[in-house]
Design a protein around this motif. Structure first.
Motif, short mmCIF file in Angstrom:
data_model
loop_
_atom_site.label_atom_id
_atom_site.label_comp_id
_atom_site.label_asym_id
_atom_site.label_seq_id
_atom_site.Cartn_x
_atom_site.Cartn_y
_atom_site.Cartn_z
N GLN A 73 17.37 69.45 38.06
CA GLN A 73 17.76 69.94 36.74
C GLN A 73 18.91 69.14 36.13
OE1 GLN A 73 17.76 71.70 39.58
NE2 GLN A 73 19.53 73.07 39.75
N ALA A 74 18.93 69.12 34.80
CA ALA A 74 19.86 68.26 34.07
C ALA A 74 21.31 68.51 34.44
CB ALA A 74 19.66 68.47 32.57
N GLU A 75 21.68 69.77 34.64
CA GLU A 75 23.08 70.08 34.91
C GLU A 75 23.57 69.53 36.25
OE1 GLU A 75 20.69 74.01 35.42
OE2 GLU A 75 20.68 72.24 34.11
N ALA A 76 22.67 69.08 37.10
CA ALA A 76 23.05 68.50 38.38
C ALA A 76 23.36 67.01 38.26
CB ALA A 76 21.93 68.70 39.41
N HIS A 77 23.18 66.44 37.05
CA HIS A 77 23.32 65.00 36.87
C HIS A 77 24.39 64.66 35.83
CE1 HIS A 77 19.89 64.03 39.47
NE2 HIS A 77 19.38 65.16 39.01
N ALA B 59 26.53 62.02 30.66
CA ALA B 59 26.39 60.83 29.83
C ALA B 59 24.97 60.24 29.92
CB ALA B 59 27.42 59.77 30.23
N LEU B 60 24.35 60.41 31.08
CA LEU B 60 22.99 59.91 31.25
C LEU B 60 21.95 60.91 30.77
CD1 LEU B 60 23.33 58.19 34.76
CD2 LEU B 60 23.25 57.10 32.51
N THR B 61 22.19 62.18 31.02
CA THR B 61 21.21 63.17 30.54
C THR B 61 21.16 63.18 29.02
OG1 THR B 61 22.84 64.97 30.63
CG2 THR B 61 21.48 64.63 32.60
N ALA B 62 22.28 62.84 28.37
CA ALA B 62 22.30 62.83 26.90
C ALA B 62 21.29 61.83 26.33
CB ALA B 62 23.71 62.49 26.41
#
Length: 488
Positions: A189-193, A196-199
């Motif tokens: 899931q996105a919150e684990a990463h 700046a990259l998930t954006a």
């Protein structure tokens, strides 16, 4: 020219489909793409086992799970599992390279037992002991025999230490560096990463991922009870996984830049691959071979990226279409390093692979056999260019896919009268091959009688049996006797 250096990136759960050089239209992977542009990209590279520990054992010992006795991921946080020497009696790639004069280092994931110590053959080690944990935050690593607690992004810290290794390698010896990133492993899931990259992917369409249609056998990784994800959870996982690939690509670039700065890049064989593939809803499940009950051997679980750059010997921009696997990569690296696998102490080890050096250097040689073999516990597979047969012992359910007509593996033809001849032929070839490449004490067909790898083994958790699938009637006594119960 002397012996080349070897840099092996062995990433966790990086599916072949998730890179720009493999056709993904939204992922930007400039450093992986560079390896493809300046070297060889293998279009048909496979893992022999679609789960972490046995896949890594295949590449790092060159032998099958049924020869080595590693059949599932190792829950190393449990001392009786993590403290056990799962590779006792094996001669690993770092051991062979060390014997050949290489200075050997490990940065990142090992996951073959005793990860809290330096594995045999390595002169230097920065690794992930016990449980590899989440992707960011404080974690206690292993550095050359000592525990070291650090806070930050695991990919970045793994690279930082890989660069330290490159700074201190002896000038009079070639080096072997095994780098094991884990960012593409769950949690997805996105919150684990990295935000700046998930954006980068908040507005992505994820058009390269097929629509999710739940598989009847799914046991989805990273979701409570293996349940179906909500649309919001699916999108979060897409974003997180794409961010993870971008993170790994960035870190690969840092190591390539260091070697370039040192003037050693062009005399270094750079290999990028993954232990196995990964599905983000492909085929109706999330994860890999153990994300269904019974286990699966779908293409998305098996296909891995394989990129090799070595300007001294390999033409740039080459796409190799031959079917290869981790056994062959082991053989090839040994050949390029000058390791003689036919020597007296290794000749009886019945290595299943074959060097593909001749294929990629343009040297004339024998015809290449594209048949691939795989296993996961008491499941075995044979794959040709046109068909794939998966046999689940003792009595099924089996899979037979006509890959030439049905590359998406949507129609299971196992047991069809019209396909009886090809199924019988493939089954005969499968059993003959494993008769040559298994040890009776470690055979996957006797996996129920061997050591426990983790607390969720498919052959012990009862989920497939509760579905009325792959049921033993009762415990097969003949297998138990033949196995010697797998004690080392």
């Amino acid at each position: 020219m002397g012996q080349p250096n070897i840099l092996l990136f062995l990433t966790d759960d990086h599916g072949q489909w998730a890179a720009g050089c493999y056709g993904n239209s939204e992922l930007e992977t400039p450093h992986l793409d560079r390896l493809a542009q300046e070297g060889v990209r293998f279009a048909n590279a496979f893992t022999p086992c679609p789960v972490c520990s046995p896949a890594r054992a295949c590449l790092l010992t060159g032998r099958t799970p049924s020869q080595v006795g590693v059949h599932d991921w190792l829950q190393e946080a449990v001392p009786v599992i993590g403290d056990f020497d799962w590779l006792a009696g094996e001669v690993t790639l770092p051991e062979l390279l060390s014997q050949a004069g290489y200075h050997c280092g490990l940065a990142g994931k090992w996951h073959l037992g005793r990860s809290h110590t330096t594995p045999r053959g390595f002169d230097w080690c920065f690794s992930l002991p016990r449980w590899q944990g989440v992707h960011n935050g404080p974690y206690t690593y292993h550095l050359n025999g000592a525990a070291r607690t650090l806070d930050g992004n695991k990919s970045t810290l793994i690279t930082d230490h890989a660069l330290q290794f490159l700074e201190q390698t002896p000038k009079d010896r070639p080096f072997f560096l095994n780098v094991g990133y884990i960012a593409t492993h769950s949690p997805y899931q996105a919150e684990a990463h990295d935000p700046a990259l998930t954006a980068r992917f908040q507005n992505a369409t994820f058009r390269d991922i097929p629509p999710y249609r739940p598989h009847p056998w799914h046991r989805n990784e990273g979701l409570a009870g293996g349940s179906d994800p909500t649309p919001e959870q699916m999108r979060s996982r897409y974003v997180g996984y794409y961010a993870a690939v971008s993170e790994i690509d960035r870190e690969v670039g840092r190591i390539l830049a260091k070697l370039e700065e040192q003037g050693r890049l062009d005399n270094t064989i750079v290999v990028y691959t993954s232990d196995h593939g990964c599905a983000l809803g492909h085929h109706g499940f999330w994860g890999k071979g153990n994300s269904t009950r019974p286990l699966n051997m779908y293409e998305t679980s098996l296909r891995v990226p394989l990129l090799i750059r070595w300007p001294a010997a390999l033409p740039s921009g080459q796409v190799a279409t031959a079917c290869v696997d981790h056994y062959d990569t082991f053989q090839t690296l040994c050949a390029w390093a000058g390791v003689d696998l036919s020597r007296a102490d290794l000749a009886q080890r019945a290595y299943p692979g074959r060097s593909y050096a001749g294929l990629v250097t343009g040297q004339a040689g024998e015809e290449w056999d594209d048949t691939r073999y795989g296993e996961y516990g008491d499941l075995r597979m044979i794959r040709t260019r046109t068909h794939k047969f998966v046999k689940r012992y003792p009595t099924g359910p089996h899979d037979l896919f006509h890959l030439a007509e049905d590359p998406g593996e949507t129609l299971n033809r196992a047991g069809w009268e019209s396909d009886r001849a090809i199924q019988e032929e493939l089954e005969t070839r499968l059993e003959a091959w494993y008769a040559r490449h298994e040890a009776s004490a470690f055979s996957g067909l006797a996996v129920k009688f061997q050591r426990v790898h983790n607390r969720n083994e498919a052959w012990r958790d009862g989920k497939r049996e509760r579905r009325g699938l792959q049921v033993y009637d009762p415990w097969d006594v003949s297998i138990s006797r033949a196995s010697g119960r797998g004690n080392r």
